[in-house]
Write a protein that holds these residues in place. Structure first.
Motif, PDB file in Angstrom:
ATOM      1  N   HIS A   8       0.817  -1.207   0.000  1.00  0.00           N
ATOM      2  CA  HIS A   8       0.000   0.000   0.000  1.00  0.00           C
ATOM      3  C   HIS A   8       0.851   1.258   0.000  1.00  0.00           C
ATOM      4  N   MET A   9       1.857   1.309   0.848  1.00  0.00           N
ATOM      5  CA  MET A   9       2.686   2.506   0.939  1.00  0.00           C
ATOM      6  C   MET A   9       3.434   2.795  -0.359  1.00  0.00           C
ATOM      7  N   ILE A  10       3.994   1.757  -0.969  1.00  0.00           N
ATOM      8  CA  ILE A  10       4.741   1.949  -2.210  1.00  0.00           C
ATOM      9  C   ILE A  10       3.795   2.284  -3.359  1.00  0.00           C
ATOM     10  N   ALA A  11       2.687   1.557  -3.472  1.00  0.00           N
ATOM     11  CA  ALA A  11       1.735   1.809  -4.554  1.00  0.00           C
ATOM     12  C   ALA A  11       1.098   3.186  -4.421  1.00  0.00           C
ATOM     13  N   GLN A  12       0.765   3.559  -3.197  1.00  0.00           N
ATOM     14  CA  GLN A  12       0.163   4.876  -2.966  1.00  0.00           C
ATOM     15  C   GLN A  12       1.114   5.991  -3.386  1.00  0.00           C
ATOM     16  N   THR A  13       2.388   5.867  -3.013  1.00  0.00           N
ATOM     17  CA  THR A  13       3.381   6.885  -3.351  1.00  0.00           C
ATOM     18  C   THR A  13       3.606   6.939  -4.854  1.00  0.00           C
ATOM     19  N   ALA A  14       3.796   5.773  -5.479  1.00  0.00           N
ATOM     20  CA  ALA A  14       4.031   5.727  -6.927  1.00  0.00           C
ATOM     21  C   ALA A  14       2.855   6.312  -7.697  1.00  0.00           C
ATOM     22  N   HIS A  15       1.647   5.988  -7.277  1.00  0.00           N
ATOM     23  CA  HIS A  15       0.456   6.464  -7.978  1.00  0.00           C
ATOM     24  C   HIS A  15       0.302   7.974  -7.866  1.00  0.00           C
ATOM     25  N   CYS A  16       0.518   8.500  -6.673  1.00  0.00           N
ATOM     26  CA  CYS A  16       0.397   9.950  -6.466  1.00  0.00           C
ATOM     27  C   CYS A  16       1.438  10.713  -7.287  1.00  0.00           C
ATOM     28  N   ILE A  17       2.683  10.242  -7.269  1.00  0.00           N
ATOM     29  CA  ILE A  17       3.738  10.933  -8.006  1.00  0.00           C
ATOM     30  C   ILE A  17       3.470  10.845  -9.509  1.00  0.00           C
ATOM     31  N   ALA A  18       2.995   9.698  -9.971  1.00  0.00           N
ATOM     32  CA  ALA A  18       2.735   9.517 -11.402  1.00  0.00           C
ATOM     33  C   ALA A  18       1.625  10.430 -11.905  1.00  0.00           C
ATOM     34  N   GLN A  19       0.592  10.640 -11.079  1.00  0.00           N
ATOM     35  CA  GLN A  19      -0.508  11.479 -11.531  1.00  0.00           C
ATOM     36  C   GLN A  19      -0.269  12.957 -11.242  1.00  0.00           C
ATOM     37  N   LYS A  42      -0.177  14.643  -8.447  1.00  0.00           N
ATOM     38  CA  LYS A  42      -0.842  15.265  -7.299  1.00  0.00           C
ATOM     39  C   LYS A  42      -1.062  14.208  -6.222  1.00  0.00           C
ATOM     40  N   VAL A  43      -1.196  14.677  -4.998  1.00  0.00           N
ATOM     41  CA  VAL A  43      -1.462  13.765  -3.886  1.00  0.00           C
ATOM     42  C   VAL A  43      -2.970  13.690  -3.693  1.00  0.00           C
ATOM     43  N   SER A  61      -2.611  11.810   5.742  1.00  0.00           N
ATOM     44  CA  SER A  61      -2.190  13.212   5.651  1.00  0.00           C
ATOM     45  C   SER A  61      -1.301  13.385   4.421  1.00  0.00           C
ATOM     46  N   PRO A  62      -1.611  14.335   3.539  1.00  0.00           N
ATOM     47  CA  PRO A  62      -0.857  14.497   2.290  1.00  0.00           C
ATOM     48  C   PRO A  62       0.638  14.700   2.486  1.00  0.00           C
ATOM     49  N   LYS A  63       1.045  15.240   3.640  1.00  0.00           N
ATOM     50  CA  LYS A  63       2.462  15.547   3.855  1.00  0.00           C
ATOM     51  C   LYS A  63       3.337  14.298   3.798  1.00  0.00           C
ATOM     52  N   ILE A  64       2.748  13.119   4.042  1.00  0.00           N
ATOM     53  CA  ILE A  64       3.518  11.878   4.004  1.00  0.00           C
ATOM     54  C   ILE A  64       4.150  11.685   2.635  1.00  0.00           C
ATOM     55  N   ILE A  65       3.362  11.967   1.585  1.00  0.00           N
ATOM     56  CA  ILE A  65       3.875  11.797   0.233  1.00  0.00           C
ATOM     57  C   ILE A  65       4.511  13.070  -0.298  1.00  0.00           C
ATOM     58  N   SER A  66       3.939  14.226   0.021  1.00  0.00           N
ATOM     59  CA  SER A  66       4.491  15.479  -0.494  1.00  0.00           C
ATOM     60  C   SER A  66       5.913  15.715   0.025  1.00  0.00           C
ATOM     61  N   SER A  67       6.180  15.313   1.266  1.00  0.00           N
ATOM     62  CA  SER A  67       7.533  15.472   1.808  1.00  0.00           C
ATOM     63  C   SER A  67       8.501  14.544   1.093  1.00  0.00           C
TER      64      SER A  67
END
Length: 508
Positions: free
Chosen positions: A224-235, A237-238, A258-264
């Motif tokens: 979940h953590m890896i897929a969530q990060t990859a998906h957000c960066i690919a599109q 936006k978080v 919280s969006p900061k997890i991926i935005s950071s």
């Protein structure tokens, strides 16, 4: 041996727009439509334990789109060099972040095996169930009616037709694919990440032993953590992440992270080695919430594709946010009413599940009786207290959905966007006036994507015929009767993301 992972599509039944903000919840249902990732080595093992690989080759095949993309990946900084015109950013980030996760998590003893695997390169094939895409043109070209049986008659993983009206005479133009709104990019990203992480030894998704369920859940959390990060960066936006969450865990009640997890992490990529960034992601404070949820017994989720071309979710979300800023008082009032209606629908559906568990015979009798009647006739059919309570809950769920639709329309009108367009309103009104239909609505952000309905017992065929007469195609996975399950299986069913299949079986 090939590793095959699959992940389901989704329908956000409640929580459209609200789920973007914590702590608002959304009810997301996973579907029978699945995306598959088939991963195997490109070359035979070289057999040297001392081999240090600096570059690896990656080939990505998409048979449905008749595309093959080849890459060279640096194993120093995980950058990709593409030698093909067609690229898929979701697959690219899935590959980069999954390999970085292997470097970040595997100890020295496992590095040798990792080097061997990487020296063989990777051959990745991605395939999506036909329900993810529009095949109306193929069905109509064959002179077939717009019914689930016609869609089911197409071969699995049929070649995709591109939207010809979006193309031009230039050779390099890639027309947009017509989709049905089931979250194909999230399901595809999740399937690729799951296959990669399992292949590289970061997780083990194949174990089924009861005493290893905790470890299995932790493994899914990593996916979940890896897929969530990859998906957000690919599109770019978080997003809220409910689509990836359902692709990993199945149906549930979801509150976003919280969006900061991926935005950071996104900010750190430019200055920090990627394996360290991904290591930080895996150690981050993922504060999303997921609670078990499933439809009550003898209820079916059905989706209808109206053939309207779909809508742009990002632009619709942007319009709603703009309206919130321009009219905070009115938007807050509408927001709160929508939130209350969502909570009420969730409450009534949970109550129905409870009533089914407490008095199955009564529940079965009421639901099957209501499945052959229009909703206005449900209440007068029963006199027993237990039966009346079940009917009351059914009508309560229906009324809550009507309120949700009303508030969504108001929000769309205020924001100047078609959240529930007039054509969808007419279709949903006809749908909810059909025998055995509990409720219906526009999932997620709404617009011109597929509509959904919840039907009772064996009433689905009636609805699909009504839809066909309105030029709406019911998708295959929704055309079956829901059979009650034993409660003890739901936890394991929700984590059955990864499956082992032979490559031949999948392609058939």
């Amino acid at each position: 041996m090939a590793v095959v992972a699959s992940a389901p599509g989704k329908v956000l039944m409640t929580g459209g727009y609200l789920v973007l903000e914590r702590p608002n919840a959304g009810i997301v249902l996973s579907t029978n439509a699945r995306f598959y990732a088939i991963l195997k080595p490109l070359y035979d093992a070289v057999g040297s334990d001392d081999l240090v690989v600096e570059w690896m080759e990656v080939k990505v095949n998409s048979p449905q789109m008749s595309r093959e993309t080849t890459y060279k990946m640096s194993l120093k900084d995980f950058t990709l060099q593409c030698s093909s015109e067609s690229r898929n950013p979701f697959v690219e980030y899935a590959v980069q972040y999954s390999i970085a996760a292997a470097y970040a998590t595997l100890d020295k003893n496992k590095r040798t095996e990792l080097q061997k695997l990487l020296s063989q390169g990777m051959d990745i094939t991605i395939l999506g169930s036909n329900d993810f895409y529009s095949y109306r043109n193929q069905i109509e070209a064959r002179g077939l009616p717009l019914v689930p049986e016609s869609l089911a008659s197409l071969p699995p993983f049929t070649s995709i037709t591109f939207n010809s009206e979006d193309s031009n005479e230039e050779k390099n133009t890639k027309p947009e694919v017509a989709k049905t709104g089931l979250g194909s990019s999230a399901a595809m990203t999740t399937a690729v990440v799951a296959a990669l992480l399992n292949y590289l030894g970061v997780v083990d998704l194949l174990t089924s032993s009861k005493n290893q369920e905790i470890d299995r859940s932790k493994n899914l959390d990593i996916v979940h953590m890896i897929a969530q990060t990859a998906h957000c960066i690919a599109q770019g936006k978080v997003g809220s992440g409910f689509d990836v969450s359902s692709a990993v865990y199945g149906s549930h009640r979801y509150v976003r992270f919280s969006p900061k997890i991926i935005s950071s992490a996104q900010e750190a990529v430019s200055s920090t080695p990627l394996d360290e960034v991904i290591g930080g992601v895996l150690k981050g404070d993922w504060d999303h919430e997921r609670t078990k949820f499933s439809l009550p017994p003898l209820m079916n989720l059905v989706l209808g594709e109206p053939g309207s071309g779909g809508s742009s979710t990002p632009s619709m979300v942007g319009a709603v946010k703009k309206w919130q800023k321009s009219d905070p008082e009115k938007s807050t009032e509408t927001w709160n009413k929508l939130l209350d209606a969502n909570c009420e629908l969730e409450k009534q559906l949970n109550l129905l599940s409870k009533l089914a568990e407490e008095n199955w015979d009564s529940y079965k009798t009421v639901v099957e009786s209501c499945s052959i009647l229009k909703s206005e006739k449900w209440e007068g059919q029963f006199s027993k207290t237990s039966d009346v309570e079940i009917v009351k809950a059914l009508l309560g769920a229906r009324d809550a959905m009507l309120k949700i639709r009303s508030h969504m329309r108001q929000m769309g009108e205020a924001a100047g966007i078609p959240i529930e367009p007039e054509s969808q309103t007419r279709l949903l009104d006809v749908s909810m006036d059909t025998e055995g239909v509990l409720l219906g609505g526009v999932p997620g952000a709404g617009g011109f994507d597929a509509v959904f309905a919840i039907t009772l017992s064996d009433s689905t065929d009636k609805l699909t015929k009504i839809w066909s007469s309105h030029n709406v195609l019911a998708l295959v996975y929704g055309s079956h009767r829901y059979v009650r399950f034993s409660p003890k299986i739901i936890s394991s069913a929700q984590v059955s993301l990864s499956h082992t299949h032979s490559r031949k079986k999948i392609l058939e």
